[in-house]
Design a protein around this motif. Sequence first.
Motif, PDB file in Angstrom:
ATOM      1  N   SER B 176     -27.288  47.108  22.038  1.00  0.00           N
ATOM      2  CA  SER B 176     -26.086  46.857  20.895  1.00  0.00           C
ATOM      3  C   SER B 176     -25.834  48.216  20.383  1.00  0.00           C
ATOM      4  CB  SER B 176     -26.547  46.041  19.682  1.00  0.00           C
ATOM      5  OG  SER B 176     -25.309  45.480  19.034  1.00  0.00           O
ATOM      6  N   ASP B 177     -25.868  49.299  21.402  1.00  0.00           N
ATOM      7  CA  ASP B 177     -25.515  50.814  20.923  1.00  0.00           C
ATOM      8  C   ASP B 177     -24.203  51.512  21.476  1.00  0.00           C
ATOM      9  OD1 ASP B 177     -27.602  51.249  19.237  1.00  0.00           O
ATOM     10  OD2 ASP B 177     -28.957  51.983  20.864  1.00  0.00           O
ATOM     11  N   VAL B 178     -23.300  50.261  21.536  1.00  0.00           N
ATOM     12  CA  VAL B 178     -21.946  50.948  21.892  1.00  0.00           C
ATOM     13  C   VAL B 178     -21.027  50.480  20.854  1.00  0.00           C
ATOM     14  CG1 VAL B 178     -20.015  50.920  23.620  1.00  0.00           C
ATOM     15  CG2 VAL B 178     -22.337  50.676  24.366  1.00  0.00           C
ATOM     16  N   ASP B 179     -20.200  51.356  20.227  1.00  0.00           N
ATOM     17  CA  ASP B 179     -19.361  50.736  19.207  1.00  0.00           C
ATOM     18  C   ASP B 179     -17.865  50.482  19.935  1.00  0.00           C
ATOM     19  OD1 ASP B 179     -17.330  50.511  17.347  1.00  0.00           O
ATOM     20  OD2 ASP B 179     -17.565  52.468  16.506  1.00  0.00           O
ATOM     21  N   TRP B 180     -17.669  48.900  20.547  1.00  0.00           N
ATOM     22  CA  TRP B 180     -16.641  48.756  21.042  1.00  0.00           C
ATOM     23  C   TRP B 180     -15.149  48.800  20.300  1.00  0.00           C
ATOM     24  CZ3 TRP B 180     -17.520  49.015  25.848  1.00  0.00           C
ATOM     25  CH2 TRP B 180     -18.708  48.718  26.747  1.00  0.00           C
ATOM     26  N   ASN B 181     -15.660  48.908  19.103  1.00  0.00           N
ATOM     27  CA  ASN B 181     -14.034  49.196  18.234  1.00  0.00           C
ATOM     28  C   ASN B 181     -13.616  50.542  18.278  1.00  0.00           C
ATOM     29  OD1 ASN B 181     -13.937  46.474  17.288  1.00  0.00           O
ATOM     30  ND2 ASN B 181     -15.463  46.752  15.919  1.00  0.00           N
ATOM     31  N   ARG B 182     -14.438  51.468  18.967  1.00  0.00           N
ATOM     32  CA  ARG B 182     -13.837  52.931  18.851  1.00  0.00           C
ATOM     33  C   ARG B 182     -12.821  53.032  19.626  1.00  0.00           C
ATOM     34  NH1 ARG B 182     -16.102  57.466  16.986  1.00  0.00           N
ATOM     35  NH2 ARG B 182     -14.960  59.393  17.849  1.00  0.00           N
ATOM     36  N   ILE B 193     -14.062  44.427  33.491  1.00  0.00           N
ATOM     37  CA  ILE B 193     -15.014  44.590  34.235  1.00  0.00           C
ATOM     38  C   ILE B 193     -16.428  43.600  34.241  1.00  0.00           C
ATOM     39  CG2 ILE B 193     -16.395  46.242  33.397  1.00  0.00           C
ATOM     40  CD1 ILE B 193     -16.209  47.825  36.329  1.00  0.00           C
ATOM     41  N   LYS B 194     -16.363  43.309  32.948  1.00  0.00           N
ATOM     42  CA  LYS B 194     -17.676  42.554  32.618  1.00  0.00           C
ATOM     43  C   LYS B 194     -17.426  41.087  33.125  1.00  0.00           C
ATOM     44  CE  LYS B 194     -20.316  41.731  28.308  1.00  0.00           C
ATOM     45  NZ  LYS B 194     -20.299  41.600  26.677  1.00  0.00           N
ATOM     46  N   SER B 195     -16.053  40.713  33.297  1.00  0.00           N
ATOM     47  CA  SER B 195     -15.663  39.250  33.450  1.00  0.00           C
ATOM     48  C   SER B 195     -15.782  38.983  34.869  1.00  0.00           C
ATOM     49  CB  SER B 195     -14.452  38.859  32.741  1.00  0.00           C
ATOM     50  OG  SER B 195     -13.549  39.538  33.421  1.00  0.00           O
ATOM     51  N   ARG B 196     -16.045  40.178  35.779  1.00  0.00           N
ATOM     52  CA  ARG B 196     -15.896  39.959  37.196  1.00  0.00           C
ATOM     53  C   ARG B 196     -17.306  39.156  37.586  1.00  0.00           C
ATOM     54  NH1 ARG B 196     -12.248  43.185  39.384  1.00  0.00           N
ATOM     55  NH2 ARG B 196     -12.667  42.822  41.635  1.00  0.00           N
ATOM     56  N   PRO B 197     -17.135  38.240  38.646  1.00  0.00           N
ATOM     57  CA  PRO B 197     -18.477  37.691  39.219  1.00  0.00           C
ATOM     58  C   PRO B 197     -19.414  38.818  39.463  1.00  0.00           C
ATOM     59  CG  PRO B 197     -16.408  36.856  40.219  1.00  0.00           C
ATOM     60  CD  PRO B 197     -15.947  38.118  39.411  1.00  0.00           C
ATOM     61  N   ALA B 198     -19.262  39.794  39.988  1.00  0.00           N
ATOM     62  CA  ALA B 198     -20.399  40.851  40.255  1.00  0.00           C
ATOM     63  C   ALA B 198     -21.101  41.201  38.956  1.00  0.00           C
ATOM     64  CB  ALA B 198     -19.730  41.975  40.893  1.00  0.00           C
ATOM     65  N   PHE B 199     -20.602  41.050  37.869  1.00  0.00           N
ATOM     66  CA  PHE B 199     -21.456  41.162  36.816  1.00  0.00           C
ATOM     67  C   PHE B 199     -22.478  40.313  36.102  1.00  0.00           C
ATOM     68  CE2 PHE B 199     -21.704  44.224  32.944  1.00  0.00           C
ATOM     69  CZ  PHE B 199     -20.911  45.513  33.424  1.00  0.00           C
ATOM     70  N   ARG B 200     -22.200  39.143  36.984  1.00  0.00           N
ATOM     71  CA  ARG B 200     -22.971  38.119  36.229  1.00  0.00           C
ATOM     72  C   ARG B 200     -24.667  38.401  36.132  1.00  0.00           C
ATOM     73  NH1 ARG B 200     -19.892  33.538  39.472  1.00  0.00           N
ATOM     74  NH2 ARG B 200     -17.758  33.569  38.062  1.00  0.00           N
ATOM     75  N   SER B 201     -25.051  38.731  37.411  1.00  0.00           N
ATOM     76  CA  SER B 201     -26.350  39.043  37.630  1.00  0.00           C
ATOM     77  C   SER B 201     -27.116  39.865  36.439  1.00  0.00           C
ATOM     78  CB  SER B 201     -26.923  39.468  39.021  1.00  0.00           C
ATOM     79  OG  SER B 201     -27.643  40.364  39.071  1.00  0.00           O
ATOM     80  N   LEU B 202     -26.227  41.015  36.144  1.00  0.00           N
ATOM     81  CA  LEU B 202     -26.686  41.860  35.028  1.00  0.00           C
ATOM     82  C   LEU B 202     -26.579  41.322  33.585  1.00  0.00           C
ATOM     83  CD1 LEU B 202     -25.806  43.957  37.372  1.00  0.00           C
ATOM     84  CD2 LEU B 202     -24.771  45.280  35.799  1.00  0.00           C
ATOM     85  N   LEU B 203     -25.759  40.452  33.654  1.00  0.00           N
ATOM     86  CA  LEU B 203     -25.766  39.703  31.830  1.00  0.00           C
ATOM     87  C   LEU B 203     -26.765  38.626  32.040  1.00  0.00           C
ATOM     88  CD1 LEU B 203     -21.738  39.172  31.724  1.00  0.00           C
ATOM     89  CD2 LEU B 203     -23.286  40.994  31.044  1.00  0.00           C
ATOM     90  N   ALA B 204     -27.717  38.520  33.028  1.00  0.00           N
ATOM     91  CA  ALA B 204     -28.519  37.381  32.942  1.00  0.00           C
ATOM     92  C   ALA B 204     -29.982  38.229  32.746  1.00  0.00           C
ATOM     93  CB  ALA B 204     -28.778  36.484  34.162  1.00  0.00           C
ATOM     94  N   ASP B 205     -29.869  39.498  32.844  1.00  0.00           N
ATOM     95  CA  ASP B 205     -31.121  40.330  32.881  1.00  0.00           C
ATOM     96  C   ASP B 205     -31.893  40.009  31.379  1.00  0.00           C
ATOM     97  OD1 ASP B 205     -31.138  41.489  35.366  1.00  0.00           O
ATOM     98  OD2 ASP B 205     -30.396  43.442  34.448  1.00  0.00           O
ATOM     99  N   PRO B 212     -31.795  40.575  24.680  1.00  0.00           N
ATOM    100  CA  PRO B 212     -30.425  41.399  24.527  1.00  0.00           C
ATOM    101  C   PRO B 212     -29.940  40.941  23.242  1.00  0.00           C
ATOM    102  CG  PRO B 212     -30.323  39.460  26.052  1.00  0.00           C
ATOM    103  CD  PRO B 212     -31.850  39.557  25.804  1.00  0.00           C
ATOM    104  N   ALA B 213     -29.165  42.046  22.739  1.00  0.00           N
ATOM    105  CA  ALA B 213     -28.202  41.650  21.463  1.00  0.00           C
ATOM    106  C   ALA B 213     -27.374  40.649  21.725  1.00  0.00           C
ATOM    107  CB  ALA B 213     -27.426  42.964  21.494  1.00  0.00           C
ATOM    108  N   PRO B 214     -27.001  39.892  20.821  1.00  0.00           N
ATOM    109  CA  PRO B 214     -26.206  38.473  20.901  1.00  0.00           C
ATOM    110  C   PRO B 214     -25.074  38.816  21.626  1.00  0.00           C
ATOM    111  CG  PRO B 214     -26.695  39.075  18.648  1.00  0.00           C
ATOM    112  CD  PRO B 214     -27.203  40.357  19.402  1.00  0.00           C
ATOM    113  N   GLN B 215     -24.264  39.940  21.505  1.00  0.00           N
ATOM    114  CA  GLN B 215     -22.845  40.080  22.067  1.00  0.00           C
ATOM    115  C   GLN B 215     -23.104  40.296  23.645  1.00  0.00           C
ATOM    116  OE1 GLN B 215     -24.187  42.427  20.743  1.00  0.00           O
ATOM    117  NE2 GLN B 215     -23.904  44.026  22.431  1.00  0.00           N
TER     118      GLN B 215
END
Lengths: 221, 221
Positions: B176-182, B193-205, B212-215
């Motif tokens: 949780s160290d990225v300020d996405w509102n910046r 990019i996060k919604s690409r199928p290629a990203f799924r495996s990373l989001l399951a880490d 992981p942080a909730p978001q």
Amino acid sequence: MIRLYHVALSPFCRKVRLTLAEKKLEVELVEERYWEQQPEFLRRNPAGKVPVLKMDGRMMAESQAICEFIDETHPDAPLMPRDAAGRYEVRRLCAWFDDKFNDEVTSKVMGERVWKKVRKEGYPDSRAVKAGLSAIKYHLDYMGWLLEQRRWLAGDVMTLADFAAAAHLSCLDYISDVDWNRSEPVKDWYAKIKSRPAFRSLLADQLPGMPPAPQYAELDF
Amino acid sequence: MIRLYHVALSPFCRKVRLTLAEKKLEVELVEERYWEQQPEFLRRNPAGKVPVLKMDGRMMAESQAICEFIDETHPDAPLMPRDAAGRYEVRRLCAWFDDKFNDEVTSKVMGERVWKKVRKEGYPDSRAVKAGLSAIKYHLDYMGWLLEQRRWLAGDVMTLADFAAAAHLSCLDYISDVDWNRSEPVKDWYAKIKSRPAFRSLLADQLPGMPPAPQYAELDF
């Protein structure tokens, strides 16, 4: 006109200079005291480091990206193999020298012995120098092992990998910190690359107040 | 079978995982505690770091060299532009994230907050964390500036440069160290990019003892 913002004993700038010279591209060298972070320089390169190459109206940074661009746009005297596996090996070795060798050897030895003096940042840390001079042995042995199996570092033709390695070693050789007697294949390889016309401009470099070691520009060393 | 020796929150391993997934290449992930420098691991990669990819009977190291090799040998869904200037820009940006962003942000924030804990190397140095969290602002602004002019970081198509950047940011997002509102363009880009199928495996880490942080895995963040 091609212009390179550089410093004389930067291995990253030297890799670009070797690539330009091998392609017979004339370049105007402009010394850039990048550590002073002048606003004008930061406009040229937001990353704030050298080399920066002005070519075809572009300002380019990052030595590996620059060298591959030059090679792709000037295909005579190719510096990358034609096959994907060959290109992989060149890129792996460029990263080896520009990351690992740089961290373990160049930044320690050159950083302490040369850059601190140039930038007036105090006295060399002898422990860092010692660690660098210890680590270089292992790197020379690794190069020797590669060169027992191959004519050049990445295979049977000269590539960017040879320029990356020679760029680092030539900086260290300026202050006489390479033991050329450690590995015969490495010495033979360096003699071969040092005698290329592309190397001449590097061998003429002079740092004010810090002349090169006697063997630096000798082809018979 | 393709096998990747990796650690979950390494941006360099993530860049390779994204590339493999985008090319629809199945991979067996093997966790490698590379900092323990096991002799067996050093035989696989004398550079002693991850990622190491076993593919086509080769053991490959250096994430950028690996990703370009995969892209060249699997040309569907290309991750490099066709023109030399486009490829230059991708390579420049990959180096920007893997060298500069890594030095200034990832190694400081992840290094202190995550890796020190995992490797049992003591408490985080809060000054380093603070420096990293200060530097990330400038990087997000730079990305925002690029993305105001381009659909993706290096141009109008998604490339390795996007994977390099997303690999670093996703590690920082885990804690949780990225300020996405910046920067709105950066947030939109990351959502894409996060919604690409290629990203799924990373989001399951999942890191043991450090969820992981909730978001982190939410596509709507």
